[in-house]
Write an enzyme that holds these catalytic residues in place. Structure first.
Site, short mmCIF file in Angstrom:
data_model
loop_
_atom_site.label_atom_id
_atom_site.label_comp_id
_atom_site.label_asym_id
_atom_site.label_seq_id
_atom_site.Cartn_x
_atom_site.Cartn_y
_atom_site.Cartn_z
CD GLU A 114 5.74 0.12 -6.50
OE1 GLU A 114 5.25 -0.36 -7.78
OE2 GLU A 114 5.28 0.98 -5.78
CG HIS B 101 -1.57 -0.14 3.41
ND1 HIS B 101 -2.70 -0.53 2.84
CD2 HIS B 101 -0.95 0.95 2.81
CE1 HIS B 101 -2.67 0.18 1.93
NE2 HIS B 101 -1.90 1.23 1.78
#
Lengths: 351, 362
Positions: B96, B166
C-alpha cells in the site's frame, strides 16, 4: 464475490484429488521462478565478493585506463569543477550564517561534491529530479542561483515556497527539481510513478531519485524498487552512500553488501561507483540514464563517498566519529582535489 | 461540470453549490447533463461506470492497485483492463505504501492516477504518503507542484462478517489532515457523481465506498457523465424537531430511525448526508440545528475522536443558544471492531432511535 471464488476453488480441489496423479511423459507443474533443482541442500547469504566498484581516476586524479579518458570539452569540465567549488563555498558561508543566527538550519555537502555534480552533469534538464536533502549541487549545476538558495533558507517573500519549509528544502519547477520533503525515502515511490507518467507521455526523459544509505532502509525504498522494476518505469535511482545516517555508521545500518546488491535482487540494472571520482560518477550516471530512457526500466547507481561534514547544523559529528577519520578522508580522498589534479594533467588548470 | 478551482469553504461558489445540493436525490434526474437516460445499478456497478467514464474522458487517467486487473475483489474495476489496456489498468505489487507513493509521483507529473486500496483497513501503510506527502505537496512547494489529480478509492465499513480488519471506518484520521479531501457516498447515484467529481477535483481525494452497500443498494443512476458537488452536504428530508447527521452506509440506518421517530413519536426529523467529510459543510448543518435546536450525529467508527466529535464541537460552538439539548453521538464503541458481536457494536436503528427520542425529550 470473493466468497464464491473460494468455494469454487475448494470444489475443484476435491475432484483433482479423486483423479490419480498421472505418470505420463509431460513434466509436472513448476513455479515460474524455479530454475534448476538440486539434491544438495545449500544455504547462501551473499554473492561471494563485494560489488565491483567502477572508477576512472586513481587516488591522485590520474586516469587508470586510458580508454576511459573522459571525452569532454574543456568548458564542460571546467564548469563541473567550478560548480563543485561553488557548492563548497556556498556551504561554508551558509553554515557560518546559521552559526551567526541568520538562518535557522543548514546542511552541507562536504565530501560529496563529485557525487552530486558528476551525476547532475550527466543528466538532461528534462529529467525530473526527486531529491533527499544533500543535493544542492544538482540544483547549482542546473542554474539555481545563490540568491534563490538564500531566499529559501531565510524564508523571505522571494522564496518560491513562500517561506513554508525549513532551509535546504529546495524546490524549483523551472529546474525540474521537486520540492524536498523531510520524511526520508518518500520520494522513491514518487520517482517510480513520475517515471511511469513520463513514459506514458512519450517523453525521452527519466526521473532521477537521490537518496542516502540510511534512507535505503525505509520501507518506501523496497516498495519503490519493486514497483519500478515490476511496472517498468524509467527511473534512475541514485544512492549517495556516504557512510553515515546522522550518527549511525553503515555497519549499524545494514548487513548486506550496501545498496547495490538490493537492486540486483529486484532484477534492476545496477552499478557501484567510486563516488569521489567525478568521472566515474559522470560515466556511470550517463550510461544509467541512457539505459533507463532507452529500455524504459529502472537503473540503480550506488556512489560510494564520505560525509565530510556534520549531518546538519544541529549535529556535532565529533561525538560519534574521530577528527582523524574525517581528516584522513579529506586529505587522501578529496573529490575536489582529485578532479583538480586531473585538470592539471589535462593542462586545463591555470591555462 | 464544476469549475475547477481550489475551493476553501469560504468561497462564494460554495453557496451556489449548497443551494443546488439542498434538494433530495430525485433532482438528480434534472441535474444530469443532457441525457435523461437512467439505468438500475448497484453501488459497485455505479463506481465501475464512473471509473469507465473517468478513463474515457481523461487520457491521463490510470487505474491501479492490488488485483484490479481481473476486475478487483469487489468487481469495482470489472471490464476496465479489457477496455483500456494493461498500460492504463494494471495490478501493482502487494504494497500500500508503494501504491500511494507511486500515485503521488504520477499525479505530481500532471497525470490522473485512481489508486485502489483493497480495504480501508489496509490504508495505514500508506498513511505517511497520504498525510506527509500527498496532502502537503502543493503547500510546501508554494504552489510550484501539486498532486491534484490523485484519487484513492477504498471500500470501508461493516459488512456483516468482516471483523477487525475488513470493517474499519478510518475517515477521522484523514479528516484531521488539511490538504486532503475526504468523500463518502451513500448510494449508487451519489457514488458515481461524487467519484467523477473527486477524480476531477484539483486536490488529492480519499474516496471511501461503503462496501456493505456494494450489492445491497440499487437505484436508478444516470448513464451519462455527471458530477455531484463536493464540499456540500445534502438535506435528504426537511424537518423541524431534530437534525440528524450521518454519511455513507449509516444514512440507511438513520433514515429508518427517523421513519420510526415519525411513526411512534410524531417527530419531524431533518436528515442530512455530509457527503464530503473534509472540508465539511458546517454551514448547512448549523443552519439546520439553528432551526431545530437539536442534533444527533451517527457513524460506525468509534466514538472517541470520531468525526461526530468534530460535528458536535462545531455545532455547540455555532448554535449554543439555539440548542434545546446536548448534541448526541451514536457511534461504534471504543473497541476494535468485533466479529461475533458486530450487531451489538454497530449504531443500529434501535440505538439511533433511542438517541433521537432522548434528544427530543431532554
Amino acid at each position: 464475490c470473493i466468497m464464491s471464488r473460494v468455494l469454487l476453488l475448494g470444489a475443484s480441489r476435491r475432484t483433482c484429488v479423486a483423479r490419480a496423479m498421472s505418470s505420463t511423459a509431460s513434466p509436472s507443474a513448476k513455479h515460474p521462478n524455479i530454475g534448476k533443482f538440486s539434491t544438495e541442500l545449500k544455504f547462501m547469504n551473499n554473492f561471494g565478493e563485494p560489488f565491483i566498484t567502477y572508477r576512472v581516476l586513481d587516488d591522485f586524479g590520474k586516469v587508470i585506463d586510458p580508454a576511459n579518458e573522459p571525452k569532454v570539452e574543456k568548458e564542460f569540465a571546467v564548469r563541473m569543477f567550478t560548480t563543485m567549488l561553488r557548492l563548497n563555498v556556498m556551504d561554508s558561508i551558509m553554515y557560518e550564517s546559521q552559526r551567526q543566527g541568520r538562518i535557522s538550519f543548514y546542511m552541507t555537502s562536504y565530501g560529496e561534491e563529485a557525487t552530486v555534480v558528476g551525476s547532475a552533469a550527466a543528466l538532461s534538464l528534462d529529467d525530473v529530479v526527486f531529491a533527499q536533502y544533500r543535493e544542492s549541487g544538482v540544483l547549482l549545476w542546473r542554474g539555481f542561483t545563490y540568491q534563490e538558495a538564500c531566499d529559501q533558507c531565510i524564508g523571505n517573500s522571494r522564496d518560491k515556497a513562500k517561506g513554508r519549509m525549513m532551509p535546504v528544502h529546495y524546490g524549483s519547477k523551472a529546474l525540474n527539481f521537486h520540492t524536498v520533503s523531510s520524511p526520508l525515502a518518500t520520494q522513491l515511490p514518487h520517482a517510480a510513478g513520475a517515471a511511469y507518467a513520463l513514459k506514458r507521455q512519450g517523453k525521452a526523459a527519466c526521473s532521477v531519485c537521490y537518496f542516502g544509505d540510511g534512507a535505503a532502509s525505509e520501507g518506501d525504498f523496497h516498495a519503490a524498487l519493486n514497483f519500478a522494476a515490476t511496472i517498468e518505469c524509467p527511473v534512475l535511482y541514485f544512492c549517495r552512500n556516504n557512510g553515515y545516517a546522522i550518527s549511525t555508521p553503515v555497519s549499524e545500518q545494514y548487513r548486506g553488501d550496501g545498496i547495490a546488491v538490493r537492486g540486483v535482487s529486484y532484477n534492476i540494472h545496477t552499478v557501484r561507483c567510486d563516488g569521489n571520482d567525478v568521472w566515474a560518477v559522470y560515466e556511470a550516471t550517463r550510461q544509467a540514464r541512457d539505459m533507463a530512457v532507452r529500455l524504459g526500466t529502472p537503473v540503480l547507481v550506488e556512489a560510494m563517498t564520505y560525509r565530510g561534514g556534520h549531518h546538519s547544523t544541529s549535529d556535532d559529528a565529533t561525538r560519534y566519529r574521530g577528527k582523524d577519520e574525517v581528516s584522513r578522508w579529506s586529505s587522501t580522498n578529496n573529490p575536489i582535489e582529485r578532479m583538480r589534479r586531473w585538470l592539471v594533467g589535462r593542462g586545463w588548470w591555470g591555462a | 461540470r464544476l469549475v475547477k478551482c481550489f475551493v476553501p469553504s469560504t468561497c462564494p461558489a460554495i453557496t451556489f453549490c449548497r443551494k443546488m445540493a439542498r434538494y433530495s436525490s430525485s433532482s438528480l434526474r434534472a441535474m444530469s447533463t443532457g441525457q435523461a437516460e437512467l439505468k438500475k445499478m448497484n453501488l459497485v456497478g455505479a463506481v465501475n461506470d464512473g471509473l469507465r467514464i473517468a478513463m474515457e474522458t481523461d487520457a491521463q487517467a490510470v487505474v491501479f492497485g492490488e488485483d484490479v486487473g481481473f476486475g478487483g475483489v469487489f468487481r469495482a474495476t470489472a471490464g476496465l483492463q479489457e477496455m483500456f489496456g494493461k498500460e492504463r489498468v494494471f495490478n501493482t505489487p502487494l504494497c500500500e505504501q508503494g501504491i500511494a507513493g507511486f500515485a503521488v509521483g504520477m499525479a505530481a507529473m500532471g497525470a490522473t492516477p485512481i489508486a485502489e486500496i483493497q480495504f480501508a483497513d489496509y490504508i495505514f501503510p500508506a498513511f505517511d504518503q497520504i498525510v506527509n506527502e500527498a496532502a502537503k505537496y502543493r503547500y510546501r512547494s508554494g504552489g510550484q507542484f501539486h498532486v491534484g489529480g490523485l484519487t484513492i478509492r477504498t471500500p470501508y465499513g461493516a459488512v456483516g462478517h468482516g471483523g477487525l480488519y475488513h470493517s474499519q471506518s478510518p475517515e477521522a484520521y484523514f479528516a484531521h489532515t488539511p490538504g486532503l479531501v475526504v468523500v463518502i457516498p451513500r448510494s449508487p447515484a451519489q457514488a458515481k457523481g461524487l467519484l467523477l467529481a473527486s477524480v476531477r477535483d484539483p486536490n488529492p481525494v480519499i474516496f471511501l465506498e461503503p462496501k456493505a452497500l456494494y450489492r445491497a443498494a440499487v437505484e436508478e443512476v444516470p448513464t451519462g457523465d455527471f458530477t455531484l458537488p463536493l464540499r456540500c452536504a445534502e438535506v435528504l428530508q426537511e424537518g423541524s424537531d431534530v437534525t440528524v447527521v450521518g454519511y455513507g452506509a449509516q444514512l440507511r440506518v438513520l433514515q429508518a430511525a427517523c421513519d420510526r421517530a415519525k411513526a411512534e413519536l410524531g417527530a419531524s426529523c431533518e436528515l442530512i448526508d455530509l457527503r464530503t467529510i473534509l472540508p465539511w459543510d458546517a454551514e448547512t448543518v448549523c443552519a439546520s440545528v439553528s432551526k431545530t435546536g437539536r442534533c444527533v450525529v451517527s457513524h460506525e467508527a468509534p466514538v472517541t475522536c470520531g468525526f461526530g466529535a468534530e460535528v458536535s464541537a462545531r455545532v455547540q460552538e455555532s448554535c449554543f443558544l439555539k440548542l434545546e439539548a446536548p448534541v448526541r453521538r451514536v457511534c461504534g464503541y471504543d473497541t476494535p471492531f468485533p466479529l461475533s458481536l458486530e450487531k451489538a457494536y454497530l449504531p443500529g436503528v434501535d440505538r439511533c432511535f433511542a438517541a433521537i427520542k432522548e434528544t427530543l425529550e431532554f
